[in-house]
Design a protein around this motif. Structure first.
Motif, PDB file in Angstrom:
ATOM      1  N   PHE A  66     -71.281 -79.631  88.788  1.00 41.50           N
ATOM      2  CA  PHE A  66     -72.791 -79.340  89.077  1.00 41.50           C
ATOM      3  C   PHE A  66     -72.682 -78.266  90.125  1.00 41.50           C
ATOM      4  O   PHE A  66     -73.921 -78.152  90.673  1.00 41.50           O
ATOM      5  CB  PHE A  66     -73.505 -80.572  89.418  1.00 41.50           C
ATOM      6  N   THR A  67     -71.694 -77.601  90.750  1.00 37.74           N
ATOM      7  CA  THR A  67     -71.812 -76.847  91.907  1.00 37.74           C
ATOM      8  C   THR A  67     -71.367 -75.209  91.484  1.00 37.74           C
ATOM      9  O   THR A  67     -72.560 -74.338  91.054  1.00 37.74           O
ATOM     10  CB  THR A  67     -70.988 -77.132  93.155  1.00 37.74           C
ATOM     11  N   TYR A  68     -70.274 -74.887  91.514  1.00 39.32           N
ATOM     12  CA  TYR A  68     -69.644 -73.462  91.494  1.00 39.32           C
ATOM     13  C   TYR A  68     -70.162 -72.867  89.833  1.00 39.32           C
ATOM     14  O   TYR A  68     -70.573 -71.751  89.702  1.00 39.32           O
ATOM     15  CB  TYR A  68     -68.292 -73.493  91.529  1.00 39.32           C
ATOM     16  N   PRO A  69     -69.989 -73.968  88.763  1.00 38.35           N
ATOM     17  CA  PRO A  69     -70.675 -73.319  87.194  1.00 38.35           C
ATOM     18  C   PRO A  69     -71.955 -72.941  87.449  1.00 38.35           C
ATOM     19  O   PRO A  69     -72.335 -72.299  86.810  1.00 38.35           O
ATOM     20  CB  PRO A  69     -69.993 -74.490  86.433  1.00 38.35           C
ATOM     21  N   VAL A  70     -72.758 -74.060  88.178  1.00 36.66           N
ATOM     22  CA  VAL A  70     -74.232 -73.568  88.276  1.00 36.66           C
ATOM     23  C   VAL A  70     -74.453 -72.395  88.930  1.00 36.66           C
ATOM     24  O   VAL A  70     -75.132 -71.601  88.436  1.00 36.66           O
ATOM     25  CB  VAL A  70     -74.936 -74.664  88.867  1.00 36.66           C
ATOM     26  N   MET A  71     -73.572 -72.006  90.088  1.00 35.72           N
ATOM     27  CA  MET A  71     -73.872 -70.726  90.654  1.00 35.72           C
ATOM     28  C   MET A  71     -73.601 -69.761  89.839  1.00 35.72           C
ATOM     29  O   MET A  71     -73.934 -68.502  90.033  1.00 35.72           O
ATOM     30  CB  MET A  71     -73.053 -71.099  92.068  1.00 35.72           C
ATOM     31  N   LEU A  72     -72.317 -69.923  89.219  1.00 37.14           N
ATOM     32  CA  LEU A  72     -71.864 -68.875  88.436  1.00 37.14           C
ATOM     33  C   LEU A  72     -72.874 -68.523  87.172  1.00 37.14           C
ATOM     34  O   LEU A  72     -73.165 -67.299  86.997  1.00 37.14           O
ATOM     35  CB  LEU A  72     -70.427 -69.466  87.598  1.00 37.14           C
ATOM     36  N   GLY A  73     -73.515 -69.611  86.699  1.00 38.65           N
ATOM     37  CA  GLY A  73     -74.393 -69.098  85.673  1.00 38.65           C
ATOM     38  C   GLY A  73     -75.896 -68.398  86.259  1.00 38.65           C
ATOM     39  O   GLY A  73     -76.611 -67.547  85.143  1.00 38.65           O
ATOM     40  N   PHE A  74     -76.097 -68.623  87.373  1.00 38.61           N
ATOM     41  CA  PHE A  74     -77.247 -68.093  87.918  1.00 38.61           C
ATOM     42  C   PHE A  74     -76.966 -66.689  88.608  1.00 38.61           C
ATOM     43  O   PHE A  74     -77.723 -65.740  88.605  1.00 38.61           O
ATOM     44  CB  PHE A  74     -77.893 -68.998  88.873  1.00 38.61           C
ATOM     45  N   LYS A  75     -75.891 -66.644  89.210  1.00 36.08           N
ATOM     46  CA  LYS A  75     -75.634 -65.683  90.314  1.00 36.08           C
ATOM     47  C   LYS A  75     -74.269 -64.510  89.838  1.00 36.08           C
ATOM     48  O   LYS A  75     -74.620 -63.484  89.532  1.00 36.08           O
ATOM     49  CB  LYS A  75     -75.715 -65.940  91.551  1.00 36.08           C
ATOM     50  N   TRP A  76     -73.291 -65.359  89.817  1.00 37.90           N
ATOM     51  CA  TRP A  76     -72.012 -64.411  89.875  1.00 37.90           C
ATOM     52  C   TRP A  76     -71.901 -63.883  88.516  1.00 37.90           C
ATOM     53  O   TRP A  76     -71.243 -62.691  88.242  1.00 37.90           O
ATOM     54  CB  TRP A  76     -71.038 -65.388  90.152  1.00 37.90           C
ATOM     55  N   ASN A  77     -71.947 -64.717  87.433  1.00 37.13           N
ATOM     56  CA  ASN A  77     -72.191 -63.972  86.021  1.00 37.13           C
ATOM     57  C   ASN A  77     -73.173 -64.484  85.245  1.00 37.13           C
ATOM     58  O   ASN A  77     -73.074 -65.731  84.528  1.00 37.13           O
ATOM     59  CB  ASN A  77     -70.538 -64.356  85.408  1.00 37.13           C
ATOM     60  N   PRO A  78     -74.383 -63.963  85.484  1.00 39.29           N
ATOM     61  CA  PRO A  78     -75.644 -64.572  85.036  1.00 39.29           C
ATOM     62  C   PRO A  78     -75.786 -64.918  83.776  1.00 39.29           C
ATOM     63  O   PRO A  78     -76.542 -64.146  82.907  1.00 39.29           O
ATOM     64  CB  PRO A  78     -76.571 -63.698  85.537  1.00 39.29           C
ATOM     65  N   THR A  79     -75.034 -65.823  83.097  1.00 41.31           N
ATOM     66  CA  THR A  79     -74.971 -66.238  81.619  1.00 41.31           C
ATOM     67  C   THR A  79     -76.406 -66.937  81.650  1.00 41.31           C
ATOM     68  O   THR A  79     -76.818 -66.704  80.326  1.00 41.31           O
ATOM     69  CB  THR A  79     -73.974 -66.834  81.101  1.00 41.31           C
ATOM     70  N   PHE A  80     -77.164 -67.640  82.580  1.00 38.85           N
ATOM     71  CA  PHE A  80     -78.075 -68.437  81.974  1.00 38.85           C
ATOM     72  C   PHE A  80     -79.443 -67.331  82.017  1.00 38.85           C
ATOM     73  O   PHE A  80     -80.187 -67.742  81.023  1.00 38.85           O
ATOM     74  CB  PHE A  80     -78.388 -69.050  83.329  1.00 38.85           C
ATOM     75  N   LEU A  81     -79.348 -66.293  82.400  1.00 42.73           N
ATOM     76  CA  LEU A  81     -80.327 -65.216  82.461  1.00 42.73           C
ATOM     77  C   LEU A  81     -80.332 -64.603  80.819  1.00 42.73           C
ATOM     78  O   LEU A  81     -81.173 -64.539  80.275  1.00 42.73           O
ATOM     79  CB  LEU A  81     -80.187 -64.146  83.175  1.00 42.73           C
ATOM     80  N   THR A 109     -81.132 -73.477  93.891  1.00 36.89           N
ATOM     81  CA  THR A 109     -81.918 -72.606  94.720  1.00 36.89           C
ATOM     82  C   THR A 109     -81.234 -71.538  95.336  1.00 36.89           C
ATOM     83  O   THR A 109     -81.993 -70.727  96.190  1.00 36.89           O
ATOM     84  CB  THR A 109     -82.657 -73.474  95.647  1.00 36.89           C
ATOM     85  N   ILE A 110     -79.881 -71.639  95.439  1.00 35.35           N
ATOM     86  CA  ILE A 110     -79.041 -70.737  96.264  1.00 35.35           C
ATOM     87  C   ILE A 110     -79.045 -69.380  95.855  1.00 35.35           C
ATOM     88  O   ILE A 110     -78.579 -69.133  94.669  1.00 35.35           O
ATOM     89  CB  ILE A 110     -77.656 -71.188  96.596  1.00 35.35           C
ATOM     90  N   GLN A 111     -79.367 -68.262  96.603  1.00 34.11           N
ATOM     91  CA  GLN A 111     -79.308 -67.011  95.973  1.00 34.11           C
ATOM     92  C   GLN A 111     -77.991 -66.276  96.524  1.00 34.11           C
ATOM     93  O   GLN A 111     -77.545 -65.585  95.617  1.00 34.11           O
ATOM     94  CB  GLN A 111     -80.487 -66.236  96.735  1.00 34.11           C
ATOM     95  N   THR A 112     -77.370 -66.689  97.613  1.00 34.00           N
ATOM     96  CA  THR A 112     -76.243 -66.287  98.100  1.00 34.00           C
ATOM     97  C   THR A 112     -75.279 -67.106  98.657  1.00 34.00           C
ATOM     98  O   THR A 112     -75.837 -67.993  99.487  1.00 34.00           O
ATOM     99  CB  THR A 112     -76.466 -65.089  99.220  1.00 34.00           C
ATOM    100  N   ASP A 113     -74.218 -67.385  97.983  1.00 28.61           N
ATOM    101  CA  ASP A 113     -73.226 -68.404  98.834  1.00 28.61           C
ATOM    102  C   ASP A 113     -72.749 -68.234 100.084  1.00 28.61           C
ATOM    103  O   ASP A 113     -71.694 -67.089 100.053  1.00 28.61           O
ATOM    104  CB  ASP A 113     -72.495 -68.881  97.653  1.00 28.61           C
ATOM    105  N   SER A 114     -73.198 -68.661 100.938  1.00 27.23           N
ATOM    106  CA  SER A 114     -72.701 -68.413 102.231  1.00 27.23           C
ATOM    107  C   SER A 114     -71.650 -69.654 102.707  1.00 27.23           C
ATOM    108  O   SER A 114     -71.699 -69.955 103.947  1.00 27.23           O
ATOM    109  CB  SER A 114     -73.611 -68.099 103.155  1.00 27.23           C
ATOM    110  N   GLY A 115     -71.137 -70.600 101.857  1.00 28.31           N
ATOM    111  CA  GLY A 115     -70.272 -71.748 102.426  1.00 28.31           C
ATOM    112  C   GLY A 115     -71.083 -72.672 102.218  1.00 28.31           C
ATOM    113  O   GLY A 115     -70.746 -73.942 102.567  1.00 28.31           O
ATOM    114  N   GLN A 116     -72.536 -72.739 101.414  1.00 24.24           N
ATOM    115  CA  GLN A 116     -73.151 -74.026 101.519  1.00 24.24           C
ATOM    116  C   GLN A 116     -72.430 -75.041 100.590  1.00 24.24           C
ATOM    117  O   GLN A 116     -72.521 -76.263 100.813  1.00 24.24           O
ATOM    118  CB  GLN A 116     -74.538 -73.631 100.645  1.00 24.24           C
TER     119      GLN A 116
END
Length: 296
Positions: A117-132, A202-209
């Protein structure tokens, strides 16, 4: 001049055939849209499960290695010391292994949920925006979140079943209802993971959150949730951490079905409701955040 008898009917036949093909394509497209709207969450879940195949070795090692190491180290190793000093019914009327095993089961489920529920979610929204890309199809953002939840449930159940089998192997489940711990551990993982998923969305940029979540939320909850010792043995000013922790509520339920821990009926209801209060609003909030993020 006499017109050819069949020449005037050709355009009409061709038009009819073209109209039929177009109608067939429209019906097929309508059918596909209906299927996407109806089963979109399951398509997303299938996608996530296929992605998990890329790190299946990690999943398998964690599913087998975690219960083997933890049950042997904490249950057998430390348990032998506890039993040598306090007897075979050292903690809560049972052996230390039987006391700690249900807690380790719930903790393992929370660890799995925190991974999915953390990095895969961030991946889908931001890093590799498959969700988009998925949301550009008839599949809605809400179905994307639902698909994520379904895929995590599959992994939680599978991992918890393996953990329960190792508990059986080590003799840590004296009660015949101990298999219900699989469902309890799955609910605990969802109760912990759904609010985390809503936050990560809600995270737009992962700064260690996400790393700080693991270090300053997951680890303290594991240590202060009555996992390795009864919560009542802690100072009163620290017990509130356990009261707020889904791990403690799930552990108490797992101990009831595992060895018949004595808990008042009203407290059992509180444990169950608390887990659902964490899971359902967190899941609905994640759907709302996903819709706002993907459609704006």
């Amino acid at each position: 001049m006499t017109a050819h008898p069949g020449r005037g009917s050709l355009p009409t036949a061709e038009t009819a055939v073209g109209a039929g093909v177009a109608a067939t394509l429209r019906n097929d497209r309508r059918f596909q849209l209906q299927r996407a709207r109806r089963f979109g969450a399951w398509y997303v879940a299938e996608h996530r499960l296929r992605v998990m195949r890329s790190y299946v070795s990690t999943v398998l090692i964690g599913a087998v290695g975690t219960p083997l190491l933890y049950l042997f180290a904490m249950g057998v190793g430390l348990g032998a010391l506890v039993s040598a000093n306090l007897g075979p019914h050292a903690v809560d009327g049972v052996s230390y292994l039987q006391f700690v095993a249900p807690a380790l089961l719930c903790t393992a489920a929370v660890t799995v949920a925190s991974e999915e529920f953390t990095y895969p979610v961030m991946l889908g929204f931001k890093w590799n925006p498959t969700f988009l890309g998925i949301s550009s199809s008839p599949i809605t953002p809400g179905q994307i979140i639902d698909g994520m939840v379904i895929s995590v449930v599959v992994r939680l159940v599978a991992s918890s079943v393996v953990y329960w089998l190792f508990m059986q192997l080590f003799g840590a489940t004296p009660s015949g209802t101990a298999f219900l711990g699989v469902l309890i551990a799955t609910l605990v993982g969802l109760a912990f993971g759904a609010p985390i998923m809503a936050y990560v969305a809600t995270i737009q940029t992962d700064s260690g959150q996400i790393a700080m979540l693991m270090r300053f939320v997951l680890l303290p909850l594991t240590l202060f949730s009555g996992t390795f010792f009864p919560l009542s043995s802690m100072p009163i000013y620290l017990q509130w951490i356990g009261w707020l922790s889904p791990i403690w509520h799930g552990t108490q339920l797992a101990r009831i079905v595992s060895y018949g821990a004595q808990v008042p009926p009203w407290l059992i209801v509180v444990h169950v409701l608390y887990l659902f209060v964490l899971f359902v609003p967190g899941w609905l909030l994640a759907r709302r955040i996903a819709k706002r993020r993907l459609y704006t």
